[in-house]
Design a protein around this motif. Sequence first.
Motif, PDB file in Angstrom:
ATOM      1  N   MET A   1      70.851  54.274  38.691  1.00  0.00           N
ATOM      2  CA  MET A   1      69.919  55.367  38.999  1.00  0.00           C
ATOM      3  C   MET A   1      69.879  55.592  40.516  1.00  0.00           C
ATOM      4  O   MET A   1      69.759  54.664  41.279  1.00  0.00           O
ATOM      5  N   SER A   2      69.961  56.871  40.929  1.00  0.00           N
ATOM      6  CA  SER A   2      69.959  57.165  42.359  1.00  0.00           C
ATOM      7  C   SER A   2      68.557  57.014  42.910  1.00  0.00           C
ATOM      8  O   SER A   2      67.577  57.066  42.193  1.00  0.00           O
ATOM      9  N   SER A   3      68.494  56.857  44.259  1.00  0.00           N
ATOM     10  CA  SER A   3      67.182  56.695  44.881  1.00  0.00           C
ATOM     11  C   SER A   3      66.326  57.943  44.703  1.00  0.00           C
ATOM     12  O   SER A   3      65.103  57.865  44.698  1.00  0.00           O
ATOM     13  N   VAL A   4      66.988  59.123  44.537  1.00  0.00           N
ATOM     14  CA  VAL A   4      66.248  60.360  44.351  1.00  0.00           C
ATOM     15  C   VAL A   4      65.432  60.300  43.065  1.00  0.00           C
ATOM     16  O   VAL A   4      64.333  60.835  42.969  1.00  0.00           O
ATOM     17  N   ASP A   5      65.953  59.603  42.046  1.00  0.00           N
ATOM     18  CA  ASP A   5      65.272  59.535  40.752  1.00  0.00           C
ATOM     19  C   ASP A   5      64.260  58.404  40.676  1.00  0.00           C
ATOM     20  O   ASP A   5      63.578  58.254  39.664  1.00  0.00           O
ATOM     21  N   THR A   6      64.199  57.586  41.709  1.00  0.00           N
ATOM     22  CA  THR A   6      63.270  56.454  41.682  1.00  0.00           C
ATOM     23  C   THR A   6      61.883  56.916  42.091  1.00  0.00           C
ATOM     24  O   THR A   6      61.706  57.556  43.129  1.00  0.00           O
ATOM     25  N   ALA A   7      60.899  56.583  41.276  1.00  0.00           N
ATOM     26  CA  ALA A   7      59.523  57.038  41.524  1.00  0.00           C
ATOM     27  C   ALA A   7      58.863  56.209  42.611  1.00  0.00           C
ATOM     28  O   ALA A   7      59.183  55.038  42.818  1.00  0.00           O
ATOM     29  N   ASP A   8      57.936  56.835  43.316  1.00  0.00           N
ATOM     30  CA  ASP A   8      57.082  56.103  44.262  1.00  0.00           C
ATOM     31  C   ASP A   8      55.908  55.442  43.543  1.00  0.00           C
ATOM     32  O   ASP A   8      55.420  54.387  43.968  1.00  0.00           O
ATOM     33  N   LEU A   9      55.436  56.082  42.474  1.00  0.00           N
ATOM     34  CA  LEU A   9      54.274  55.582  41.747  1.00  0.00           C
ATOM     35  C   LEU A   9      54.469  55.848  40.265  1.00  0.00           C
ATOM     36  O   LEU A   9      54.893  56.946  39.864  1.00  0.00           O
ATOM     37  N   VAL A  10      54.181  54.860  39.462  1.00  0.00           N
ATOM     38  CA  VAL A  10      54.241  55.012  38.008  1.00  0.00           C
ATOM     39  C   VAL A  10      52.948  54.498  37.386  1.00  0.00           C
ATOM     40  O   VAL A  10      52.474  53.414  37.740  1.00  0.00           O
ATOM     41  N   LEU A  11      52.368  55.294  36.495  1.00  0.00           N
ATOM     42  CA  LEU A  11      51.228  54.881  35.687  1.00  0.00           C
ATOM     43  C   LEU A  11      51.710  54.773  34.247  1.00  0.00           C
ATOM     44  O   LEU A  11      52.331  55.719  33.733  1.00  0.00           O
ATOM     45  N   HIS A  12      51.449  53.651  33.594  1.00  0.00           N
ATOM     46  CA  HIS A  12      51.970  53.467  32.229  1.00  0.00           C
ATOM     47  C   HIS A  12      50.905  52.875  31.309  1.00  0.00           C
ATOM     48  O   HIS A  12      49.834  52.453  31.748  1.00  0.00           O
ATOM     49  N   SER A  13      51.219  52.893  30.027  1.00  0.00           N
ATOM     50  CA  SER A  13      50.368  52.299  28.983  1.00  0.00           C
ATOM     51  C   SER A  13      48.979  52.925  28.948  1.00  0.00           C
ATOM     52  O   SER A  13      47.965  52.241  28.836  1.00  0.00           O
ATOM     53  N   LEU A  36      56.893  63.687  38.833  1.00  0.00           N
ATOM     54  CA  LEU A  36      58.322  63.598  38.538  1.00  0.00           C
ATOM     55  C   LEU A  36      58.561  63.836  37.059  1.00  0.00           C
ATOM     56  O   LEU A  36      59.383  64.681  36.672  1.00  0.00           O
ATOM     57  N   ALA A  37      57.864  63.094  36.203  1.00  0.00           N
ATOM     58  CA  ALA A  37      58.045  63.227  34.757  1.00  0.00           C
ATOM     59  C   ALA A  37      56.899  62.546  34.044  1.00  0.00           C
ATOM     60  O   ALA A  37      56.163  61.733  34.620  1.00  0.00           O
ATOM     61  N   SER A  38      56.729  62.853  32.765  1.00  0.00           N
ATOM     62  CA  SER A  38      55.788  62.134  31.911  1.00  0.00           C
ATOM     63  C   SER A  38      56.428  61.950  30.549  1.00  0.00           C
ATOM     64  O   SER A  38      57.345  62.676  30.181  1.00  0.00           O
ATOM     65  N   GLY A  39      55.960  60.955  29.820  1.00  0.00           N
ATOM     66  CA  GLY A  39      56.538  60.699  28.506  1.00  0.00           C
ATOM     67  C   GLY A  39      56.180  59.319  28.005  1.00  0.00           C
ATOM     68  O   GLY A  39      55.076  58.829  28.254  1.00  0.00           O
ATOM     69  N   SER A  40      57.134  58.677  27.337  1.00  0.00           N
ATOM     70  CA  SER A  40      56.903  57.345  26.777  1.00  0.00           C
ATOM     71  C   SER A  40      56.996  56.281  27.869  1.00  0.00           C
ATOM     72  O   SER A  40      57.578  56.505  28.939  1.00  0.00           O
ATOM     73  N   ASN A  41      56.433  55.116  27.581  1.00  0.00           N
ATOM     74  CA  ASN A  41      56.567  53.996  28.521  1.00  0.00           C
ATOM     75  C   ASN A  41      58.021  53.719  28.836  1.00  0.00           C
ATOM     76  O   ASN A  41      58.409  53.562  29.996  1.00  0.00           O
ATOM     77  N   ALA A  42      58.830  53.642  27.796  1.00  0.00           N
ATOM     78  CA  ALA A  42      60.254  53.296  27.994  1.00  0.00           C
ATOM     79  C   ALA A  42      60.957  54.335  28.845  1.00  0.00           C
ATOM     80  O   ALA A  42      61.735  53.994  29.750  1.00  0.00           O
ATOM     81  N   GLY A  43      60.678  55.615  28.582  1.00  0.00           N
ATOM     82  CA  GLY A  43      61.362  56.666  29.331  1.00  0.00           C
ATOM     83  C   GLY A  43      60.963  56.709  30.791  1.00  0.00           C
ATOM     84  O   GLY A  43      61.792  56.965  31.666  1.00  0.00           O
ATOM     85  N   THR A  45      59.296  54.117  32.663  1.00  0.00           N
ATOM     86  CA  THR A  45      59.484  52.891  33.449  1.00  0.00           C
ATOM     87  C   THR A  45      60.940  52.706  33.863  1.00  0.00           C
ATOM     88  O   THR A  45      61.232  51.899  34.746  1.00  0.00           O
ATOM     89  N   ALA A  46      61.825  53.489  33.297  1.00  0.00           N
ATOM     90  CA  ALA A  46      63.217  53.454  33.752  1.00  0.00           C
ATOM     91  C   ALA A  46      63.350  53.966  35.180  1.00  0.00           C
ATOM     92  O   ALA A  46      64.349  53.684  35.853  1.00  0.00           O
ATOM     93  N   SER A  47      62.334  54.695  35.661  1.00  0.00           N
ATOM     94  CA  SER A  47      62.385  55.224  37.028  1.00  0.00           C
ATOM     95  C   SER A  47      61.766  54.264  38.036  1.00  0.00           C
ATOM     96  O   SER A  47      61.649  54.596  39.213  1.00  0.00           O
TER      97      SER A  47
END
Length: 541
Positions: A1-13, A36-43, A45-47
């Motif tokens: 995964m490129s650095s462009v696709d890496t999130a600065d902040l993720v909220l999950h669960s 950036l995106a929203s969806g399932s935990n699995a989808g 947290t890949a970022s």
Amino acid sequence: MSSVDTADLVLHSGKIWTGYGNPVAEAISILGNKVLASGSNAGITASVGSDTKVIDLGGRFAMPGLNDAHLHLISTGLLRGKVDATPDAAPTRSALVAALQARAAATPKGEWVTARGFDQTRYPDGLMPTALELDAALPDHPVSVTRACGHVTIVNSLALAQAGIDSATPNPDGGLIGRENGQLTGMLAENAQNLVYDVQPTPPLAQLIDAIEAGGHHLLQFGITSCMDAAVGQVDGMTEIEAYRQAERSGRLPVRVWATLLGDPGSSIVESCHAMGLVTGHGSDMFRIGGVKIFTDGSAGGRTAWMRQPYVGQPDNVGIQMLSDAQLFELVDRYAALGYTLVCHGIGDAAIDQLVRAYELVRAANPKHTSRHRIEHCGYVDDALNQRMLKAGVLPAPQQAFIYDFGDAYVSVLGPQRGLGSYPIGTWDRLGMKPSTGSDSPVCSPNPFPDLYAMLTRKTYKGTVMDASEILTPEQALRAYTENGAYSQSAESVKGRLEPGMLADIAVFSNDLLSAAPEKILRETRCEMTILDGRIVYDRG
């Protein structure tokens, strides 16, 4: 995964409501200040990368940051210096007087004692304070006590004397000086209040900046990330614009502000702002110039809203008309021609009709006109007014907190037929009129839970049901508090939903606002975390 696709902040669960009609997501990712995106935990947290901040919501509910579409931010911040006259703090006139005396004891003689928030309809006898009452209790201080609505102030004789008001003083245009049997009662309504306000000390610039910061941090504790300041210029004219600009530059502006400019004759700051290029839409995502505010009437609870039919028990009182048709139409036409959206105060049906006629003239003169003119509060309408508003593209901007706090007062002063139908948000929603909501703080607390409760139940604090046909679903209520508020500020493309590319403004609450019982929302829900621009700006934990 490129650095462009890496999130600065993720909220999950969590249970993440991203906007009306969208499926509830488990997780959301943020890059910079945008979703950036929203969806399932699995989808999502890949970022997550090595530098990503990760927050486990633990099943909590998250949604777009709330947009209080009508309040007074500077006045909310300045409240700290006033005596709390709200029903919770002072449930009787004697309790109010005791609180004023306590403040006076700590205030040098001759200096002002000011209070805000009383509602006489909550007192056992239903009577307003009087100058005689205040004179007896506080003989050595000028005193002013402003009603919750902000449209009526009671003062004592020292205050009247400082303002140069005596029994022969004429009512100012758009104002009323209370008199009984030729004697002053101390009641000043609408523009008459300015006679006293003008002789009270004006807060200096530094205090205004402090108020912006304090008021903004107060909003963040409720998950409110955006607001409209509903009358910039009311406290100290253009100094307030400078206060906002300095607050933004110095990082002391905690929330996004859509600034409404006071446009009333004699106190307008519109001309000065226009000369500086400060027209509707100018500014940044943190501080943007909104519309122009003109007052056309007062408040229903204070019996000064301009109605077609008189108030109960007062056959000669239909409220106060602030401006003639000719005056209002000229102002609306001039401000619209200067490039401003109009966001004018109208509560009674007569005032709303006058405003709709003014807006219809602007629309007729320029059919391609695209401004989203609003009617602030918009308390009392009928089917014909709604259809005319719809045709002219006029948006209602009500505050459903009024239903909870003041609904019983509306029934008492207007009777059940008119009172129970106050602020019909369900009707407006069904008509597609995109009604927003808010608190009008400091008229009501910016606490959003009474507002949400009122939208879900139409119940007052006493439990009176104010026309159940106006109830909204939870999703409709949340849309009013987010997307519709953004739409009313022509900002729906950047905020109000949590979709890719939109501003990362998020509120996290302790209960699921889509499924929790209304009573639980009202009494048990708290804001747990507020994120603005992708940054955590409030964390209850």
